[in-house]
Scaffold this motif. Sequence first.
Motif, PDB file in Angstrom:
ATOM      1  N   ALA A 184      -9.834  -1.907  15.373  1.00  0.00           N
ATOM      2  CA  ALA A 184     -10.643  -2.014  14.157  1.00  0.00           C
ATOM      3  C   ALA A 184      -9.753  -1.978  12.913  1.00  0.00           C
ATOM      4  O   ALA A 184      -9.998  -2.709  11.947  1.00  0.00           O
ATOM      5  CB  ALA A 184     -11.674  -0.887  14.105  1.00  0.00           C
ATOM      6  N   TRP A 185      -8.708  -1.143  12.935  1.00  0.00           N
ATOM      7  CA  TRP A 185      -7.812  -1.050  11.784  1.00  0.00           C
ATOM      8  C   TRP A 185      -7.060  -2.368  11.596  1.00  0.00           C
ATOM      9  O   TRP A 185      -6.911  -2.856  10.470  1.00  0.00           O
ATOM     10  CB  TRP A 185      -6.834   0.103  11.987  1.00  0.00           C
ATOM     11  CG  TRP A 185      -6.042   0.426  10.758  1.00  0.00           C
ATOM     12  CD1 TRP A 185      -6.359   1.307   9.768  1.00  0.00           C
ATOM     13  CD2 TRP A 185      -4.783  -0.155  10.375  1.00  0.00           C
ATOM     14  NE1 TRP A 185      -5.394   1.318   8.792  1.00  0.00           N
ATOM     15  CE2 TRP A 185      -4.413   0.435   9.131  1.00  0.00           C
ATOM     16  CE3 TRP A 185      -3.935  -1.091  10.945  1.00  0.00           C
ATOM     17  CZ2 TRP A 185      -3.234   0.102   8.473  1.00  0.00           C
ATOM     18  CZ3 TRP A 185      -2.760  -1.437  10.282  1.00  0.00           C
ATOM     19  CH2 TRP A 185      -2.416  -0.836   9.065  1.00  0.00           C
ATOM     20  N   GLN A 216      -8.014  -5.354  12.546  1.00  0.00           N
ATOM     21  CA  GLN A 216      -8.949  -6.394  12.100  1.00  0.00           C
ATOM     22  C   GLN A 216      -9.229  -6.264  10.609  1.00  0.00           C
ATOM     23  O   GLN A 216      -9.310  -7.273   9.897  1.00  0.00           O
ATOM     24  CB  GLN A 216     -10.245  -6.309  12.922  1.00  0.00           C
ATOM     25  CG  GLN A 216     -10.059  -6.746  14.367  1.00  0.00           C
ATOM     26  CD  GLN A 216     -11.273  -6.486  15.229  1.00  0.00           C
ATOM     27  OE1 GLN A 216     -12.015  -5.511  15.002  1.00  0.00           O
ATOM     28  NE2 GLN A 216     -11.510  -7.340  16.213  1.00  0.00           N
ATOM     29  N   ARG A 217      -9.369  -5.029  10.126  1.00  0.00           N
ATOM     30  CA  ARG A 217      -9.587  -4.842   8.690  1.00  0.00           C
ATOM     31  C   ARG A 217      -8.361  -5.262   7.878  1.00  0.00           C
ATOM     32  O   ARG A 217      -8.481  -5.838   6.795  1.00  0.00           O
ATOM     33  CB  ARG A 217      -9.918  -3.369   8.386  1.00  0.00           C
ATOM     34  CG  ARG A 217     -11.299  -2.926   8.821  1.00  0.00           C
ATOM     35  CD  ARG A 217     -11.692  -1.629   8.137  1.00  0.00           C
ATOM     36  NE  ARG A 217     -10.737  -0.559   8.366  1.00  0.00           N
ATOM     37  CZ  ARG A 217     -10.779   0.284   9.392  1.00  0.00           C
ATOM     38  NH1 ARG A 217     -11.737   0.154  10.312  1.00  0.00           N
ATOM     39  NH2 ARG A 217      -9.888   1.243   9.515  1.00  0.00           N
ATOM     40  N   SER A 218      -7.179  -4.977   8.402  1.00  0.00           N
ATOM     41  CA  SER A 218      -5.960  -5.295   7.658  1.00  0.00           C
ATOM     42  C   SER A 218      -5.774  -6.794   7.482  1.00  0.00           C
ATOM     43  O   SER A 218      -5.114  -7.239   6.531  1.00  0.00           O
ATOM     44  CB  SER A 218      -4.738  -4.691   8.356  1.00  0.00           C
ATOM     45  OG  SER A 218      -4.447  -5.375   9.562  1.00  0.00           O
ATOM     46  N   SER A 228      -4.424   5.669  14.434  1.00  0.00           N
ATOM     47  CA  SER A 228      -5.321   4.780  13.694  1.00  0.00           C
ATOM     48  C   SER A 228      -6.517   4.409  14.572  1.00  0.00           C
ATOM     49  O   SER A 228      -6.585   4.774  15.751  1.00  0.00           O
ATOM     50  CB  SER A 228      -4.579   3.501  13.281  1.00  0.00           C
ATOM     51  OG  SER A 228      -4.363   2.666  14.405  1.00  0.00           O
ATOM     52  N   ASP A 266       0.863  -1.173   0.000  1.00  0.00           N
ATOM     53  CA  ASP A 266       0.000   0.000   0.000  1.00  0.00           C
ATOM     54  C   ASP A 266       0.903   1.228   0.000  1.00  0.00           C
ATOM     55  O   ASP A 266       1.579   1.501   0.993  1.00  0.00           O
ATOM     56  CB  ASP A 266      -0.900  -0.007   1.241  1.00  0.00           C
ATOM     57  CG  ASP A 266      -1.872   1.162   1.257  1.00  0.00           C
ATOM     58  OD1 ASP A 266      -1.687   2.106   0.461  1.00  0.00           O
ATOM     59  OD2 ASP A 266      -2.801   1.144   2.081  1.00  0.00           O
ATOM     60  N   ALA A 283      -7.837  -8.815   6.466  1.00  0.00           N
ATOM     61  CA  ALA A 283      -8.553  -9.283   5.280  1.00  0.00           C
ATOM     62  C   ALA A 283      -7.653  -9.316   4.055  1.00  0.00           C
ATOM     63  O   ALA A 283      -8.002  -9.931   3.036  1.00  0.00           O
ATOM     64  CB  ALA A 283      -9.761  -8.381   5.013  1.00  0.00           C
ATOM     65  N   ARG A 284      -6.503  -8.661   4.115  1.00  0.00           N
ATOM     66  CA  ARG A 284      -5.541  -8.665   3.001  1.00  0.00           C
ATOM     67  C   ARG A 284      -4.743  -9.971   3.102  1.00  0.00           C
ATOM     68  O   ARG A 284      -3.943 -10.160   4.016  1.00  0.00           O
ATOM     69  CB  ARG A 284      -4.643  -7.445   3.079  1.00  0.00           C
ATOM     70  CG  ARG A 284      -5.412  -6.136   3.020  1.00  0.00           C
ATOM     71  CD  ARG A 284      -4.565  -4.980   3.523  1.00  0.00           C
ATOM     72  NE  ARG A 284      -3.432  -4.703   2.662  1.00  0.00           N
ATOM     73  CZ  ARG A 284      -2.229  -4.329   3.103  1.00  0.00           C
ATOM     74  NH1 ARG A 284      -1.997  -4.219   4.406  1.00  0.00           N
ATOM     75  NH2 ARG A 284      -1.269  -4.067   2.256  1.00  0.00           N
TER      76      ARG A 284
END
Length: 292
Positions: A271-272, A274-276, A267, A152, A278-279
Amino acid sequence: MEQTTAVRPATSQQRAARAARNGGEPTLEFADRVPYDAYVHASTLHRLQQPLSDDPGEMSFLMVSQIMELYFKLTCHELRHAQRELRANRIWEALPPLRRAALHLEGLNAAWHGLRWMTPADFNRFRDRLGEGSGFQSAMYRQLEFLLGLRDPALIRPFRRQTDVHAELTAALDTPSLWDDVVALLARRGFDLPDELLDRDVTAEHEPHPGVEAAWVRVYADSGPDNHLRLLGDALTEVAEQFGDWRWNHVKAVQRTMGAKVGSGGSAGLAWLQRSMARVVFPELWSARTAM
């Protein structure tokens, strides 16, 4: 100032002669620097811990963080070694560094155990002293993510004023990942992969590609002992699993010490993270399993 005394090589005959002179006792006198310290630089390492508070627990937090940084670097070292071998079509030779990388990631995961004692009250005793400091800002962790294919461009922005670090991260961002090299190897081995897949933007996130999935289905259909591609898939799977475990352990550590508070670096914290997750690392290696 750090001394730079060179480590002096010694043959097995020299070691045997020294042991005979010492009567089997270890050598206790040296003309120069202690050889162990000259090689490991232990005295330098032990001067790098500089806590910001008087809280005794901060030393655990600081040293475990430093240990993780060393493991990040070591894992990157092994993955780059594996890349060089794969680019030279030496699959068998790429397996040992990949297996070492998985073991280093296992050690990295074990480092989290040193922080399992930490509750929110424990962390809060020194958290404010950290200011905006956050593991999110680890340049070596970004190097590891980029190598694994999780890239990213926005994540190198914090390093713009560290010109050397920023340049290294920019170069890593623009360089094919380990997974890109694996896909290129599959193409060279005769699997039908479109040219646009091999030429895709190395900084782009991508969904699993059906052609790469199909290639791995074919690889795993061959259970012969000489199927080095299958062994490569197994080694990559272990790396991905250990890295995934580290990310999950990170989530659990944040839950334990901070709950859902805003992260130190600004950040969304938990939550950040947990979203990461998914990559996915090596996405087609996992999605192909549905068709196997």
